[in-house]
Motif scaffolding. Structure first.
Motif, PDB file in Angstrom:
ATOM      1  N   GLN A  15      49.945  50.298  47.407  1.00 56.90           N
ATOM      2  CA  GLN A  15      49.551  50.499  46.014  1.00 56.90           C
ATOM      3  C   GLN A  15      48.788  49.302  45.450  1.00 56.90           C
ATOM      4  O   GLN A  15      48.140  49.416  44.408  1.00 56.90           O
ATOM      5  N   MET A  16      48.880  48.154  46.134  1.00 55.50           N
ATOM      6  CA  MET A  16      48.170  46.962  45.683  1.00 55.50           C
ATOM      7  C   MET A  16      46.857  46.736  46.424  1.00 55.50           C
ATOM      8  O   MET A  16      46.219  45.694  46.259  1.00 55.50           O
ATOM      9  N   ALA A  18      43.904  48.085  46.111  1.00 55.90           N
ATOM     10  CA  ALA A  18      42.755  47.945  45.213  1.00 55.90           C
ATOM     11  C   ALA A  18      42.769  46.586  44.518  1.00 55.90           C
ATOM     12  O   ALA A  18      41.709  45.962  44.332  1.00 55.90           O
ATOM     13  N   LEU A  19      43.955  46.103  44.139  1.00 58.64           N
ATOM     14  CA  LEU A  19      44.066  44.797  43.496  1.00 58.64           C
ATOM     15  C   LEU A  19      43.615  43.686  44.437  1.00 58.64           C
ATOM     16  O   LEU A  19      42.846  42.797  44.046  1.00 58.64           O
ATOM     17  N   LEU A  22      39.826  43.719  44.803  1.00 58.63           N
ATOM     18  CA  LEU A  22      39.137  43.109  43.667  1.00 58.63           C
ATOM     19  C   LEU A  22      39.240  41.586  43.704  1.00 58.63           C
ATOM     20  O   LEU A  22      38.282  40.890  43.343  1.00 58.63           O
ATOM     21  N   THR A  68      54.382  47.751  33.897  1.00 60.40           N
ATOM     22  CA  THR A  68      53.074  47.255  34.346  1.00 60.40           C
ATOM     23  C   THR A  68      52.872  47.577  35.820  1.00 60.40           C
ATOM     24  O   THR A  68      53.773  47.413  36.639  1.00 60.40           O
ATOM     25  N   ARG A  69      51.679  48.011  36.145  1.00 58.59           N
ATOM     26  CA  ARG A  69      51.315  48.320  37.516  1.00 58.59           C
ATOM     27  C   ARG A  69      50.008  47.594  37.865  1.00 58.59           C
ATOM     28  O   ARG A  69      49.366  47.009  36.978  1.00 58.59           O
ATOM     29  N   PRO A  70      49.606  47.581  39.126  1.00 55.75           N
ATOM     30  CA  PRO A  70      48.406  46.825  39.509  1.00 55.75           C
ATOM     31  C   PRO A  70      47.174  47.145  38.669  1.00 55.75           C
ATOM     32  O   PRO A  70      46.348  46.263  38.423  1.00 55.75           O
ATOM     33  N   GLU A  71      47.064  48.390  38.204  1.00 56.79           N
ATOM     34  CA  GLU A  71      45.882  48.767  37.423  1.00 56.79           C
ATOM     35  C   GLU A  71      45.762  47.935  36.156  1.00 56.79           C
ATOM     36  O   GLU A  71      44.642  47.632  35.717  1.00 56.79           O
ATOM     37  N   GLN A  72      46.888  47.538  35.556  1.00 57.31           N
ATOM     38  CA  GLN A  72      46.842  46.744  34.334  1.00 57.31           C
ATOM     39  C   GLN A  72      46.497  45.276  34.599  1.00 57.31           C
ATOM     40  O   GLN A  72      46.262  44.512  33.656  1.00 57.31           O
ATOM     41  N   TYR A  74      44.063  44.364  36.974  1.00 53.01           N
ATOM     42  CA  TYR A  74      42.770  44.278  37.643  1.00 53.01           C
ATOM     43  C   TYR A  74      41.879  43.214  37.003  1.00 53.01           C
ATOM     44  O   TYR A  74      41.329  42.338  37.689  1.00 53.01           O
ATOM     45  N   THR A  78      41.128  39.449  38.568  1.00 51.03           N
ATOM     46  CA  THR A  78      39.730  39.246  38.939  1.00 51.03           C
ATOM     47  C   THR A  78      39.180  37.981  38.289  1.00 51.03           C
ATOM     48  O   THR A  78      38.472  37.192  38.936  1.00 51.03           O
TER      49      THR A  78
END
Length: 226
Positions: A15-16, A18-19, A22, A68-72, A74, A78
């Motif tokens: 799940q991480m 994508a994080l 980035l 909170t999840r990785p999308e929050q 990004y 970055t």
């Protein structure tokens, strides 16, 4: 700290992905920015931008919750990854130019000292960060346990409601109640962990701002002294 926080919240490595992607991309873009714009004498400007970006990303991360999840993270991660790459090459260039100005004999000494300090700094920073998180987690957990006592009406209501729901799966009332109490304890531990990481991120925010302020004061003081 972000991957460890996500792991504490039950987020898997998949799940991480994508994080992490980035972060790698931001690091690569930071390197390209150094190649394109880095010139001798611009080290202070690069470091100022890096510190401000780190402060921004850390401040954003200091508002994490158990949801909170990785999308929050990004944008914040970055910014931090990009800033980290902006910080290191200018520091190395500044030291390298000073070493070359003193003669080739100083070059090897500079490389050894620079790499040693980077390695030592990373180990110390990681240890201090982990120690701070563990200390703050224990403190927050103690406060939460003091707030949620067996005599607290809200806690009693939560346990009773959870016990009734759990009895649909467990015939033993004591076992059902024990399961609910265990879930509440896990929830408090998770909340304490999030608050501890928020404290650590906010400290990074303050340190980065302090570094930026010191850098600005130094850049103003040098021309005035001259």
């Amino acid at each position: 700290g972000a991957p460890r926080l996500m792991s504490a919240l039950g987020v898997g490595n998949g799940q991480m992905a994508a994080l992490f992607s980035l972060i790698v991309l931001a690091t690569f873009l930071g390197a390209l920015a150094c190649v394109a714009f880095m010139r001798p004498g611009r080290e202070a400007q690069f470091h100022l931008v890096a510190l401000l970006l780190i402060a921004t990303g850390a401040f954003m991360d200091s508002h994490a919750t158990s949801l909170t999840r990785p999308e929050q993270m990004y944008i914040s991660q970055t910014l931090i990854a990009f800033a980290a790459m902006l910080f290191l090459p200018p520091a190395m260039v500044a030291g390298l130019m000073k070493a070359l100005a003193k003669g080739p004999a100083y070059l090897l000494s500079f490389i050894v000292v620079f790499l040693s300090t980077q390695l030592l700094g990373s180990v110390l920073a990681s240890g201090l960060f982990t120690t701070l998180v563990n200390h703050r987690q224990a403190l927050h957990l103690q406060v939460l346990r003091e707030q949620v006592t067996v005599t607290d009406p809200a806690a009693l209501s939560m346990i009773a409601q959870g016990t009734r729901l759990a009895q649909g799966q467990l015939s033993d009332a004591a076992a059902a109640q024990g399961q609910v109490v265990s879930q509440i304890a896990s929830m408090m531990t998770r909340e304490a962990t999030v608050m501890a990481y928020n404290d650590a991120y906010f400290l990074i925010f303050l340190v980065a701002l302090g570094g930026a302020a010191a850098l600005l004061r130094g850049s103003v003081a040098v021309p005035s002294a001259t």
